[in-house]
Design a protein around this motif. Structure first.
Motif, PDB file in Angstrom:
ATOM      1  N   ARG A   4      -9.752 -10.248  12.299  1.00 28.21           N
ATOM      2  CA  ARG A   4     -10.381 -10.399  10.980  1.00 28.21           C
ATOM      3  C   ARG A   4     -10.465  -9.052  10.257  1.00 28.21           C
ATOM      4  O   ARG A   4     -10.175  -8.954   9.058  1.00 28.21           O
ATOM      5  CB  ARG A   4     -11.773 -11.018  11.132  1.00 28.21           C
ATOM      6  N   GLU A   5     -10.868  -8.025  10.987  1.00 27.99           N
ATOM      7  CA  GLU A   5     -10.989  -6.710  10.356  1.00 27.99           C
ATOM      8  C   GLU A   5      -9.631  -6.185   9.897  1.00 27.99           C
ATOM      9  O   GLU A   5      -9.523  -5.555   8.831  1.00 27.99           O
ATOM     10  CB  GLU A   5     -11.636  -5.728  11.335  1.00 27.99           C
ATOM     11  N   ALA A   6      -8.592  -6.430  10.678  1.00 27.14           N
ATOM     12  CA  ALA A   6      -7.256  -5.959  10.314  1.00 27.14           C
ATOM     13  C   ALA A   6      -6.779  -6.613   9.027  1.00 27.14           C
ATOM     14  O   ALA A   6      -6.289  -5.932   8.108  1.00 27.14           O
ATOM     15  CB  ALA A   6      -6.274  -6.244  11.448  1.00 27.14           C
ATOM     16  N   VAL A   7      -6.907  -7.930   8.943  1.00 29.24           N
ATOM     17  CA  VAL A   7      -6.456  -8.629   7.738  1.00 29.24           C
ATOM     18  C   VAL A   7      -7.275  -8.176   6.530  1.00 29.24           C
ATOM     19  O   VAL A   7      -6.733  -7.911   5.447  1.00 29.24           O
ATOM     20  CB  VAL A   7      -6.539 -10.158   7.930  1.00 29.24           C
ATOM     21  N   THR A   8      -8.589  -8.058   6.692  1.00 24.93           N
ATOM     22  CA  THR A   8      -9.447  -7.623   5.594  1.00 24.93           C
ATOM     23  C   THR A   8      -9.056  -6.229   5.105  1.00 24.93           C
ATOM     24  O   THR A   8      -8.984  -5.970   3.894  1.00 24.93           O
ATOM     25  CB  THR A   8     -10.920  -7.634   6.049  1.00 24.93           C
ATOM     26  N   THR A   9      -8.767  -5.326   6.040  1.00 23.71           N
ATOM     27  CA  THR A   9      -8.353  -3.970   5.672  1.00 23.71           C
ATOM     28  C   THR A   9      -7.047  -3.985   4.894  1.00 23.71           C
ATOM     29  O   THR A   9      -6.906  -3.311   3.855  1.00 23.71           O
ATOM     30  CB  THR A   9      -8.202  -3.095   6.931  1.00 23.71           C
ATOM     31  N   LEU A  10      -6.071  -4.744   5.362  1.00 18.31           N
ATOM     32  CA  LEU A  10      -4.761  -4.772   4.718  1.00 18.31           C
ATOM     33  C   LEU A  10      -4.823  -5.424   3.336  1.00 18.31           C
ATOM     34  O   LEU A  10      -4.197  -4.934   2.383  1.00 18.31           O
ATOM     35  CB  LEU A  10      -3.760  -5.494   5.616  1.00 18.31           C
ATOM     36  N   VAL A  11      -5.585  -6.502   3.224  1.00 19.52           N
ATOM     37  CA  VAL A  11      -5.773  -7.120   1.906  1.00 19.52           C
ATOM     38  C   VAL A  11      -6.435  -6.116   0.964  1.00 19.52           C
ATOM     39  O   VAL A  11      -6.040  -5.959  -0.200  1.00 19.52           O
ATOM     40  CB  VAL A  11      -6.607  -8.411   2.021  1.00 19.52           C
ATOM     41  N   GLY A  12      -7.426  -5.416   1.472  1.00 21.41           N
ATOM     42  CA  GLY A  12      -8.132  -4.434   0.660  1.00 21.41           C
ATOM     43  C   GLY A  12      -7.254  -3.276   0.211  1.00 21.41           C
ATOM     44  O   GLY A  12      -7.504  -2.663  -0.840  1.00 21.41           O
ATOM     45  N   GLN A  13      -6.212  -2.958   1.001  1.00 22.55           N
ATOM     46  CA  GLN A  13      -5.289  -1.877   0.654  1.00 22.55           C
ATOM     47  C   GLN A  13      -4.191  -2.348  -0.306  1.00 22.55           C
ATOM     48  O   GLN A  13      -3.329  -1.554  -0.687  1.00 22.55           O
ATOM     49  CB  GLN A  13      -4.642  -1.308   1.921  1.00 22.55           C
ATOM     50  N   GLY A  14      -4.220  -3.627  -0.665  1.00 26.69           N
ATOM     51  CA  GLY A  14      -3.263  -4.134  -1.641  1.00 26.69           C
ATOM     52  C   GLY A  14      -1.992  -4.710  -1.084  1.00 26.69           C
ATOM     53  O   GLY A  14      -1.058  -5.012  -1.837  1.00 26.69           O
ATOM     54  N   PHE A  15      -1.897  -4.883   0.232  1.00 27.23           N
ATOM     55  CA  PHE A  15      -0.713  -5.509   0.823  1.00 27.23           C
ATOM     56  C   PHE A  15      -0.664  -7.000   0.486  1.00 27.23           C
ATOM     57  O   PHE A  15      -1.706  -7.661   0.396  1.00 27.23           O
ATOM     58  CB  PHE A  15      -0.727  -5.362   2.347  1.00 27.23           C
ATOM     59  N   ARG A  16       0.545  -7.511   0.344  1.00 30.11           N
ATOM     60  CA  ARG A  16       0.750  -8.955   0.446  1.00 30.11           C
ATOM     61  C   ARG A  16       0.721  -9.265   1.946  1.00 30.11           C
ATOM     62  O   ARG A  16       1.562  -8.769   2.693  1.00 30.11           O
ATOM     63  CB  ARG A  16       2.101  -9.372  -0.138  1.00 30.11           C
ATOM     64  N   VAL A  17      -0.232 -10.073   2.376  1.00 33.17           N
ATOM     65  CA  VAL A  17      -0.450 -10.254   3.808  1.00 33.17           C
ATOM     66  C   VAL A  17      -0.017 -11.654   4.242  1.00 33.17           C
ATOM     67  O   VAL A  17      -0.400 -12.658   3.638  1.00 33.17           O
ATOM     68  CB  VAL A  17      -1.920 -10.013   4.191  1.00 33.17           C
TER      69      VAL A  17
END
Length: 385
Positions: A146-159
């Motif tokens: 959960r933390e990984a996905v949240t971090t990547l979404v927050g950095q602007g990645f298309r996840v």
């Protein structure tokens, strides 16, 4: 803007074979890192990228770095890898994907990946249930995922988040809803498959067909109700979030394969050869410069490859386009297997668009085997191997 070169290769796959551990269901070419091995890998990538640039016209739309666990590379290592690609082959103008293990994500690492030019993250979540993750032999837990996905979404990645289905006692609905709630725009949902030679095969783990079918159907029901479109057998996306790189595979386009065990589909040939498929050898042979497997692709094989891949897509295969690309009159050549599978309710044909039905997706191997038999019965054994 200058016109695009119609002969250029527009897609690049790079294989990073290193993983922290080997999952019990994995049959990819992966291995744990040892002293000096990553350095030798990076040197060889530089050499191979230069060779590919000299052999083919390259104008990239997409770059996909997969594995293995590319995000397991240290900061200087992934920087060197991206640098080699950019120097010799350029960078994707439309999409640049990095496969990521949740346990490797931090805000600083995500920022570095973004600064290097990656804009899409394919995250091996697999489940958001700790018991399921333990069964699958994953080293991360649900909190880390959960933390990984949240971090990547927050950095602007298309996840994009990967899920494995048909796992015993898996809370599938909770996994799907939890992943969507984290903000992913794409989900890849794969049935647990027990491949020969894996740890699961040695343990005697099995997957029941009824469980596989139930996971297949429930995943579609849930994700479509949550605003995703099933655009390929195992892949779902919100509008505009489809994997542009993987669409190149499913549409049977050419692409470069870089790294040990990497497969590529290359343009050009002579006589009846339309394209060539090459698969690099595994790491130690690749480091030594040994050649991989080479498979010339003639018109018939090009067509059946295109059908096998293209029928995985919701939109199916444009037969007029396939006729133009292959030089074969596809509708005439394969009229009998098309008609038979339309009668069985496995295919539909609207104008020039040949599509698999939901039942056809479930039985796609048999559908394509019918096309192979019409072409050359001897190819069925190769296809099913």
């Amino acid at each position: 803007m200058p016109a695009l070169d119609p002969t250029a290769v527009r897609h690049l796959y790079v294989h990073v074979p290193f993983c922290p551990t080997i999952c019990p269901y994995c049959d990819f070419h992966v291995l744990t890192r040892r002293a000096g091995l990553v350095e030798r890998y990076l040197e060889r990538v530089e050499e191979e990228a230069a060779r590919l640039a000299g052999e083919y016209p390259v104008d990239l739309d997409t770059v996909y770095i997969g594995g293995g666990t590319p995000s397991f590379l240290r900061g200087a290592e992934v920087t060197a890898l991206a640098g080699s690609i950019r120097r010799h082959l350029g960078w994707g103008r439309l999409e640049n994907t990095l496969e990521i293990n949740p346990g490797t994500v931090s805000p600083d690492r995500a920022g570095l990946w973004r600064d290097l030019g990656f804009d899409r993250a394919s995250v091996g979540v697999q489940s958001l249930d700790d018991a399921t993750l333990r069964f699958l032999g994953r080293q991360h837990d649900a909190r880390q995922a959960r933390e990984a996905v949240t971090t990547l979404v927050g950095q602007g990645f298309r996840v994009s988040g990967d899920l494995i289905t048909a796992v015993p006692r898996q809370p599938l609905e909770s996994d799907i809803r939890g992943l969507v709630d984290l903000g992913v725009g794409h989900v890849s949902a794969y049935t647990l498959t027990i491949e020969p030679g894996t740890e699961f095969a040695r343990r005697g783990v099995t997957v029941e067909e009824d469980d596989e079918r139930a996971g297949f159907e429930r995943t579609e029901d849930m994700l479509t109700s949550l605003g995703f479109t099933r655009y390929e057998v195992s892949n779902y996306a919100r509008p505009g979030q489809e994997s542009r790189h993987n669409l190149a595979y499913w549409n049977n386009r050419t692409y470069l394969g870089l790294g040990p065990g990497a497969a590529g589909h290359y343009p050009g040939g002579s006589g009846p050869v339309l394209t060539t498929r090459r698969t690099n050898p595994h790491l130690h042979e690749w480091l030594a410069g040994e050649p991989g497997e080479v498979q010339p692709v003639d018109a018939e094989e090009y067509v059946t490859d295109a059908l096998f891949m293209g029928l995985r897509l919701r939109e199916g295969v444009d037969l007029a386009d396939l006729t133009r690309r292959s030089g074969l009159e596809v509708r005439e050549r394969y009229a009998e297997p098309m008609a038979a599978n339309i009668r069985r309710g496995l295919l539909t044909l609207t104008g020039d668009q040949l599509c698999a039905t939901p039942q056809g997706w479930w039985r796609l191997n048999q559908v394509v085997a019918d096309f192979l038999e019409a072409e050359d019965p001897r190819r069925i054994d190769h296809f099913q191997a």
